[in-house]
Design a protein around this motif. Structure first.
Motif, short mmCIF file in Angstrom:
data_model
loop_
_atom_site.label_atom_id
_atom_site.label_comp_id
_atom_site.label_asym_id
_atom_site.label_seq_id
_atom_site.Cartn_x
_atom_site.Cartn_y
_atom_site.Cartn_z
N VAL A 17 0.88 -1.16 0.00
CA VAL A 17 0.00 0.00 0.00
C VAL A 17 0.92 1.21 0.00
CG1 VAL A 17 -1.79 1.27 1.22
CG2 VAL A 17 -1.84 -1.24 1.19
N VAL A 18 0.98 1.87 -1.14
CA VAL A 18 1.91 2.98 -1.35
C VAL A 18 1.38 4.26 -0.71
CG1 VAL A 18 3.11 4.34 -3.10
CG2 VAL A 18 2.68 1.92 -3.50
N LEU A 19 0.06 4.47 -0.80
CA LEU A 19 -0.53 5.71 -0.30
C LEU A 19 -1.98 5.49 0.07
CD1 LEU A 19 -0.50 8.92 0.00
CD2 LEU A 19 -1.36 8.94 -2.35
N THR A 20 -2.37 6.01 1.24
CA THR A 20 -3.77 6.22 1.58
C THR A 20 -3.84 7.63 2.15
OG1 THR A 20 -3.58 5.30 3.81
CG2 THR A 20 -4.27 3.78 2.05
N SER A 21 -4.82 8.40 1.68
CA SER A 21 -4.86 9.81 2.09
C SER A 21 -6.28 10.34 2.08
CB SER A 21 -4.00 10.62 1.11
OG SER A 21 -4.13 12.00 1.35
N ILE A 22 -6.61 11.07 3.15
CA ILE A 22 -7.81 11.90 3.19
C ILE A 22 -7.26 13.33 3.17
CG2 ILE A 22 -9.85 12.58 4.49
CD1 ILE A 22 -9.96 9.65 3.57
N ASN A 52 1.36 6.88 -11.16
CA ASN A 52 2.82 6.94 -11.08
C ASN A 52 3.34 6.35 -9.77
OD1 ASN A 52 2.99 8.15 -13.60
ND2 ASN A 52 3.04 10.22 -12.76
N LEU A 53 2.59 6.52 -8.69
CA LEU A 53 3.01 5.97 -7.40
C LEU A 53 3.04 4.44 -7.39
CD1 LEU A 53 1.11 8.30 -4.90
CD2 LEU A 53 3.59 8.19 -5.27
N VAL A 54 2.12 3.81 -8.12
CA VAL A 54 2.07 2.34 -8.09
C VAL A 54 2.89 1.70 -9.21
CG1 VAL A 54 -0.17 2.30 -6.93
CG2 VAL A 54 -0.08 2.17 -9.44
N ALA A 55 3.35 2.51 -10.16
CA ALA A 55 4.12 1.96 -11.29
C ALA A 55 5.39 1.27 -10.79
CB ALA A 55 4.48 3.08 -12.26
N ARG A 108 0.04 -3.27 -5.93
CA ARG A 108 0.47 -2.00 -5.35
C ARG A 108 -0.73 -1.07 -5.41
NH1 ARG A 108 5.79 -0.76 -4.94
NH2 ARG A 108 5.49 1.37 -5.73
N ILE A 109 -1.05 -0.43 -4.28
CA ILE A 109 -2.27 0.36 -4.16
C ILE A 109 -1.94 1.78 -3.73
CG2 ILE A 109 -4.45 0.62 -2.89
CD1 ILE A 109 -4.38 -2.45 -2.46
N ALA A 110 -2.57 2.76 -4.39
CA ALA A 110 -2.55 4.15 -3.97
C ALA A 110 -3.97 4.68 -4.05
CB ALA A 110 -1.62 4.98 -4.85
N VAL A 111 -4.45 5.29 -2.97
CA VAL A 111 -5.84 5.76 -2.96
C VAL A 111 -5.96 6.99 -2.07
CG1 VAL A 111 -6.51 4.15 -1.11
CG2 VAL A 111 -8.25 5.09 -2.65
N SER A 112 -6.73 7.97 -2.56
CA SER A 112 -6.98 9.19 -1.79
C SER A 112 -8.44 9.61 -1.97
CB SER A 112 -6.10 10.34 -2.31
OG SER A 112 -4.74 10.04 -2.18
N HIS A 113 -9.00 10.18 -0.90
CA HIS A 113 -10.34 10.75 -0.96
C HIS A 113 -10.24 12.20 -0.52
CE1 HIS A 113 -14.60 11.39 -0.70
NE2 HIS A 113 -14.85 10.12 -0.99
N ALA A 129 -7.82 6.53 -7.28
CA ALA A 129 -7.30 5.22 -6.90
C ALA A 129 -6.52 4.63 -8.06
CB ALA A 129 -8.43 4.27 -6.51
N ALA A 130 -5.45 3.94 -7.74
CA ALA A 130 -4.69 3.21 -8.75
C ALA A 130 -4.18 1.92 -8.14
CB ALA A 130 -3.53 4.04 -9.27
N VAL A 131 -4.24 0.86 -8.94
CA VAL A 131 -3.76 -0.45 -8.52
C VAL A 131 -2.89 -1.01 -9.64
CG1 VAL A 131 -4.38 -2.82 -7.91
CG2 VAL A 131 -5.80 -0.91 -7.11
#
Length: 143
Positions: free
Chosen positions: A7-12, A24-27, A80-85, A99-101
């Motif tokens: 899990v590369v990024l989780t963000s509120i 780009n973060l999950v690449a 690889r996961i990056a997700v923000s809300h 979100a990107a996977v």
């Protein structure tokens, strides 16, 4: 050998979101598929035209988003996961959820990304207030 999920990024955040940034973060050179999702504020709802939204998050929203991503990382090995809300005031066309996977193969990337978005919709304690073109407004559940 199966790679471990990351899990590369989780963000509120109140900041503007960019889906390409999440991609780009999950690449990674080991990943043959990157699937992304952008939840965009649209100009209508089933009952009226929408002029803007305001999202409000529970104090535990960031923790819950991390838990959701961690759960999916366990269900889909090697992703690889990056997700923000985004929270706060958003105009039509703004991205509320990015979100990107990434995965070695497309089936896992598509499956994980789709399930990630659904889990966020059902579990994340963020609510939206829709403002309509007739001057009314309505609070609804998350995304």
């Amino acid at each position: 050998m199966t790679e471990e999920s990351v899990v590369v990024l989780t963000s509120i955040t109140t900041d503007e979101l960019n889906v390409t940034h999440h991609e780009n973060l999950v690449a990674d050179p080991r990943m043959g598929a990157v699937v992304s999702f952008g939840g965009v504020v649209r100009n209508h709802d089933s009952r009226a035209g929408v002029t803007r939204l305001e999202y409000e998050g529970h104090p535990q929203a960031a923790k819950t988003l991390t838990e959701i991503a961690d759960d999916l990382a366990l269900q889909f090995p090697g992703v690889r996961i990056a997700v923000s809300h985004r929270v706060g005031a958003l105009e039509v066309g703004h991205i509320a959820l990015a979100a990107a996977v990434a995965s070695a193969h497309r089936a896992e990337a598509f499956g994980c990304c789709a399930q990630l978005v659904e889990e966020i919709k059902t579990r994340l304690p963020i609510w939206k207030n829709q403002f309509f073109d007739d001057g009314t407004q309505e609070w609804v559940g998350s995304l």
